[in-house]
Design a protein around this motif. Structure first.
Motif, PDB file in Angstrom:
ATOM      1  N   MET A 226      -2.012  10.361  -7.484  1.00  8.99           N
ATOM      2  CA  MET A 226      -2.115   8.912  -7.630  1.00  8.99           C
ATOM      3  C   MET A 226      -1.069   8.316  -8.579  1.00  8.99           C
ATOM      4  O   MET A 226      -0.556   7.223  -8.322  1.00  8.99           O
ATOM      5  CB  MET A 226      -3.519   8.527  -8.090  1.00  8.99           C
ATOM      6  CG  MET A 226      -4.593   8.739  -7.037  1.00  8.99           C
ATOM      7  SD  MET A 226      -4.423   7.620  -5.623  1.00  8.99           S
ATOM      8  CE  MET A 226      -5.256   6.182  -6.260  1.00  8.99           C
ATOM      9  N   PRO A 227      -0.713   8.983  -9.698  1.00  9.13           N
ATOM     10  CA  PRO A 227       0.351   8.418 -10.550  1.00  9.13           C
ATOM     11  C   PRO A 227       1.655   8.166  -9.787  1.00  9.13           C
ATOM     12  O   PRO A 227       2.367   7.202 -10.064  1.00  9.13           O
ATOM     13  CB  PRO A 227       0.528   9.477 -11.646  1.00  9.13           C
ATOM     14  CG  PRO A 227      -0.814  10.141 -11.736  1.00  9.13           C
ATOM     15  CD  PRO A 227      -1.319  10.178 -10.318  1.00  9.13           C
ATOM     16  N   GLU A 228       1.965   9.055  -8.822  1.00  8.94           N
ATOM     17  CA  GLU A 228       3.172   8.859  -8.024  1.00  8.94           C
ATOM     18  C   GLU A 228       3.061   7.602  -7.174  1.00  8.94           C
ATOM     19  O   GLU A 228       4.009   6.825  -7.050  1.00  8.94           O
ATOM     20  CB  GLU A 228       3.404  10.078  -7.125  1.00  8.94           C
ATOM     21  CG  GLU A 228       4.621   9.977  -6.223  1.00  8.94           C
ATOM     22  CD  GLU A 228       5.916   9.920  -7.000  1.00  8.94           C
ATOM     23  OE1 GLU A 228       6.767   9.087  -6.643  1.00  8.94           O
ATOM     24  OE2 GLU A 228       6.072  10.687  -7.971  1.00  8.94           O
ATOM     25  N   ALA A 229       1.877   7.383  -6.580  1.00 10.76           N
ATOM     26  CA  ALA A 229       1.669   6.174  -5.773  1.00 10.76           C
ATOM     27  C   ALA A 229       1.809   4.925  -6.621  1.00 10.76           C
ATOM     28  O   ALA A 229       2.379   3.915  -6.185  1.00 10.76           O
ATOM     29  CB  ALA A 229       0.295   6.220  -5.106  1.00 10.76           C
TER      30      ALA A 229
ATOM     31  N   VAL B 115       0.850  -1.194   0.000  1.00  9.37           N
ATOM     32  CA  VAL B 115       0.000   0.000   0.000  1.00  9.37           C
ATOM     33  C   VAL B 115       0.881   1.239   0.000  1.00  9.37           C
ATOM     34  O   VAL B 115       1.795   1.364   0.824  1.00  9.37           O
ATOM     35  CB  VAL B 115      -0.933   0.029   1.229  1.00  9.37           C
ATOM     36  CG1 VAL B 115      -1.839   1.268   1.179  1.00  9.37           C
ATOM     37  CG2 VAL B 115      -1.769  -1.238   1.310  1.00  9.37           C
ATOM     38  N   GLN B 116       0.611   2.152  -0.930  1.00 13.06           N
ATOM     39  CA  GLN B 116       1.303   3.438  -0.957  1.00 13.06           C
ATOM     40  C   GLN B 116       0.283   4.555  -0.834  1.00 13.06           C
ATOM     41  O   GLN B 116      -0.787   4.520  -1.455  1.00 13.06           O
ATOM     42  CB  GLN B 116       2.109   3.584  -2.242  1.00 13.06           C
ATOM     43  CG  GLN B 116       3.398   2.762  -2.247  1.00 13.06           C
ATOM     44  CD  GLN B 116       4.377   3.239  -1.198  1.00 13.06           C
ATOM     45  OE1 GLN B 116       4.879   4.364  -1.254  1.00 13.06           O
ATOM     46  NE2 GLN B 116       4.670   2.375  -0.226  1.00 13.06           N
ATOM     47  N   ILE B 117       0.619   5.558  -0.013  1.00 10.45           N
ATOM     48  CA  ILE B 117      -0.302   6.640   0.312  1.00 10.45           C
ATOM     49  C   ILE B 117       0.274   7.957  -0.185  1.00 10.45           C
ATOM     50  O   ILE B 117       1.449   8.263   0.043  1.00 10.45           O
ATOM     51  CB  ILE B 117      -0.533   6.711   1.839  1.00 10.45           C
ATOM     52  CG1 ILE B 117      -1.017   5.362   2.363  1.00 10.45           C
ATOM     53  CG2 ILE B 117      -1.524   7.811   2.187  1.00 10.45           C
ATOM     54  CD1 ILE B 117      -1.078   5.291   3.879  1.00 10.45           C
ATOM     55  N   VAL B 118      -0.567   8.747  -0.869  1.00  7.41           N
ATOM     56  CA  VAL B 118      -0.182  10.080  -1.322  1.00  7.41           C
ATOM     57  C   VAL B 118      -1.232  11.073  -0.840  1.00  7.41           C
ATOM     58  O   VAL B 118      -2.290  10.690  -0.343  1.00  7.41           O
ATOM     59  CB  VAL B 118      -0.035  10.141  -2.859  1.00  7.41           C
ATOM     60  CG1 VAL B 118       1.201   9.384  -3.304  1.00  7.41           C
ATOM     61  CG2 VAL B 118      -1.274   9.600  -3.549  1.00  7.41           C
TER      62      VAL B 118
END
Length: 684
Positions: free
Chosen positions: A205-208, A196-199
């Motif tokens: 969202m593209p960065e996540a 799980v990645q959180i931004v």
């Protein structure tokens, strides 16, 4: 909808879990002995984040290529976690959680820690992990109250820190969340069930997703039983599921967690309550008592050793050394994602070559099936695309792969474990001969000669080890007068590809002379990146930063200049700049092979031409070893005893070469002088 009593049970269980439970709660659990109690004591919050060590680096170009090949498909979440897999569907659970975690009236998750651009990322990760654990705990307690099955080992969301590739190509240590079995003290990538990645918001969202791609590479590199990998990107109130397989990336449609609570619940419940196969694990690879087993052809093999694994998302092959129970015979089990469109499988090619010496034998080949009897393929999720034209527009541009498993014999060791230079050349010679027989006798062209596909195997009752040619996954059947592969088929392993294939793959038909050129590159790269026998790597040397960088980067033009256009003295200087000193006495051989394979414009090189050169140099080395005056010095080329240390090997390398080298140089000089007399005319 579930029966009314089930609803009442879940609501009752929800009330008890919210109030801390009690004697009645314990009594209810004791009344259902078939359902293991949920060990909430094992889900205590961790005071610090787990540091995940990197195992695979994902370059910026690889991330960009993955993004280009990705596809967003509506229905991805329900395809991964369908209703009929849940004892109680997520829609019912959301309703039962009213006023506890979700408010039906306000249409929002209660106390959901919505990520913010202004919040501390580590604090956001801790808050989100706690919320996901609270949701998981409620669902498990509710399932237990209804006597529905839950995992014997609970799963826990934990805070992690790991190295990720960012949008600008840089790598950075960032916080995140991972799902793992509860009770694992030092969680690493091999333990991660979901990433799980959180931004800070939906715009990020593209960065996540880029960070999730780094996580997927590490998961595939460390988990040999992984069929696909699931990650979650969270930004503000938006969630998006990313499913990585060997063909690329499939994305769910981004959705608001409050407006679509059932989709959010389906993701979390599917990952934490369902069997791990729904999260991408292979059920045919199991662990028992610290041992691993894989089933092929109805037989269970114990995995004794991992021989090779391709450490990237698009990597297709894993090989193990395996044994049957109560047997001491070693087999090689090959796990491969094979192209569905190929008319002849690798196993069928190996069956054609069964009578040939120097080619691996196939014991069994099968397509690995899912529990529903259908093959594991990379098209399953993409089949959820609505229209036929849209589906084929996507699937037509990605590899259509299915999981196959082969059992091979004999068990062999990598080429890099050669015991002496004489053995290295002898094994290379055996493989060229096997390639010739495969081509001439069976009409099969290998098309992927590399250092990984030339092995060393022991012969029963003999101390002499022989070469073994493996991996016919790229092979083609060649018939007719020309006996070449189809035009436009670019196959092979990049550093070992022939110049023509790298430069003009859309116009060149793959021929046997291209594979013979690849054999030459195998020898050259071994001499550049190793510093002696027994897999002794060369220290402080990177092929990518050397004069041979074109081999790795795929710069076919520069590679062709070196191999075709350099004069003999220029090429010799080039070898001086890349070869390890241990291989100095193989430069004459490499120069002669280049002349025979690439600088004889009158005709195409043949297997006989290459074998003649190799045989002459092998005989010269054996003759030198047998001379009395050269006995002491020739020890470095004798088969090395298993107990011989690498320190002793380095000491032997420092000794001066013997006079027998003159014989080889004289033979080479004669060949080069003859070739210079011919008029050099380039003919494509």
């Amino acid at each position: 909808m579930p029966p009314a009593e089930d609803s009442q049970r879940l609501c009752t269980q929800r009330h008890k879990s919210n109030s801390g439970g009690g004697a009645s709660s314990r009594k209810s659990q004791d009344a259902a002995p078939t359902i293991p109690p949920y060990p909430s004591s094992r889900l205590l919050e961790r005071p610090t984040a787990c540091i995940l060590l990197p195992h695979a680096a994902l370059e910026k170009d690889a991330v960009t290529a993955l993004e280009r090949a990705s596809v967003e498909i509506c229905g991805t979440v329900s395809t991964l976690f369908p209703d009929n897999m849940f004892p109680t569907p997520p829609s019912f659970v959301v309703g039962a959680l009213d006023d506890l975690l979700y408010s039906l009236k306000e249409r929002k998750w209660i106390n959901y820690p919505s990520p913010s651009l202004y919040a501390d990322p580590a604090c956001q990760a801790r808050s989100m992990a706690k919320y996901l654990n609270d949701f998981t705990r409620c669902c498990c307690l509710g399932y237990t109250g209804m006597k529905c099955p839950i995992p014997t080992t609970p799963r826990q969301w934990i805070v992690i820190e790991s190295t990720r590739t960012l949008s600008n190509g840089e790598t950075r240590q960032v916080p995140g969340i991972a799902l793992a079995d509860a009770g694992v003290d030092d969680v690493q990538w091999a333990d991660v069930l979901c990433d799980v990645q959180i931004v800070g918001g939906p715009d990020c969202m593209p960065e996540a997703l880029r960070r999730l791609s780094s996580g997927a590479a590490n998961a595939f590199a460390t988990q040999q039983d992984r069929l696909y990998h699931v990650g979650l990107a969270l930004g503000g109130d938006v969630v998006q599921l990313a499913c990585y397989d060997r063909a690329g990336l499939v994305l769910s449609v981004p959705c608001n967690v409050h407006d679509t609570p059932v989709i959010f619940a389906r993701m979390i419940m599917g990952l934490t309550l369902l069997d791990k196969t729904h999260g991408g694990k292979d059920p045919s690879i199991v662990s028992r008592n610290g041992l691993r087993f894989v089933t092929v052809g109805g037989l269970e093999y114990e995995i004794a050793e991992t021989l090779s694994i391709t450490k990237d998302i698009h990597g297709r092959t894993t090989c193990w050394r395996c044994r049957l129970p109560d047997s001491d015979q070693d087999f090689v089990v090959k796990n491969v994602w094979a192209d569905k469109k190929r008319p002849i499988t690798e196993g069928e090619f190996l069956e054609m070559a069964a009578s040939l010496e120097g080619v691996a034998d196939v014991v069994c080949e099968e397509t690995v099936l899912r529990p529903d009897g259908m093959p594991y393929t990379t098209t399953v999720l993409r089949d959820a695309l609505g229209g036929t034209s849209e589906r084929w527009a996507i699937i037509g541009h990605i590899p259509q792969l299915e999981l196959r498993r082969l059992v091979l014999k004999p068990y062999a060791r990598p080429l890099q474990e050669f015991a002496s230079k004489e053995e290295l050349l002898s094994v290379l010679r055996d493989s060229v001969k096997a390639h010739w027989d495969l081509y001439e006798v069976k009409d099969v062209l290998h098309c992927d000669i590399s250092d990984n596909n030339i092995m060393i195997h022991e012969q029963p009752g003999s101390s002499l080890r022989r070469g073994l040619l493996i991996d016919l996954s790229c092979a083609v059947l060649v018939k007719g007068r020309e006996k070449v592969g189809p035009i436009g088929r670019r196959t092979g392993t990049l550093p070992f590809m022939a110049c023509d294939i790298v430069q003009y793959s859309d116009r060149v038909a793959h021929g046997p002379w291209h594979d013979l050129e690849s054999f030459l590159y195998v020898l050259m790269i071994i001499c550049a990146i190793y510093s002696g026998p027994l897999n002794t790597p060369r220290e402080d040397f990177d092929l990518r930063d050397s004069p041979m960088s074109a081999w790795v980067s795929g710069d076919g033009d520069q590679k062709a200049v070196i191999m075709y256009q350099y004069e003999d003295d220029e090429f010799r200087t080039f070898l001086d700049s890349v070869f390890d000193p241990y291989f100095d006495d193989l430069k004459d051989l490499v120069c002669e092979l280049r002349t025979v394979i690439l600088r004889n414009w009158d005709r195409k090189v043949t297997h006989h031409d290459v074998l003649e050169v190799l045989d002459r140099h092998i005989r010269a080395r054996r003759s030198a070893r047998e001379r009395p005056l050269a006995v002491e010095d020739s020890d470095r080329d004798l088969p090395v005893d298993a107990d011989c240390s690498k320190v002793e090997l380095r000491q032997k390398r420092k000794r001066r070469p013997v006079a027998s080298k003159d014989d080889m140089m004289a033979a080479t000089d004669r060949s080069i002088r003859l070739s210079k007399r011919k008029k050099i005319v380039h003919a494509d």
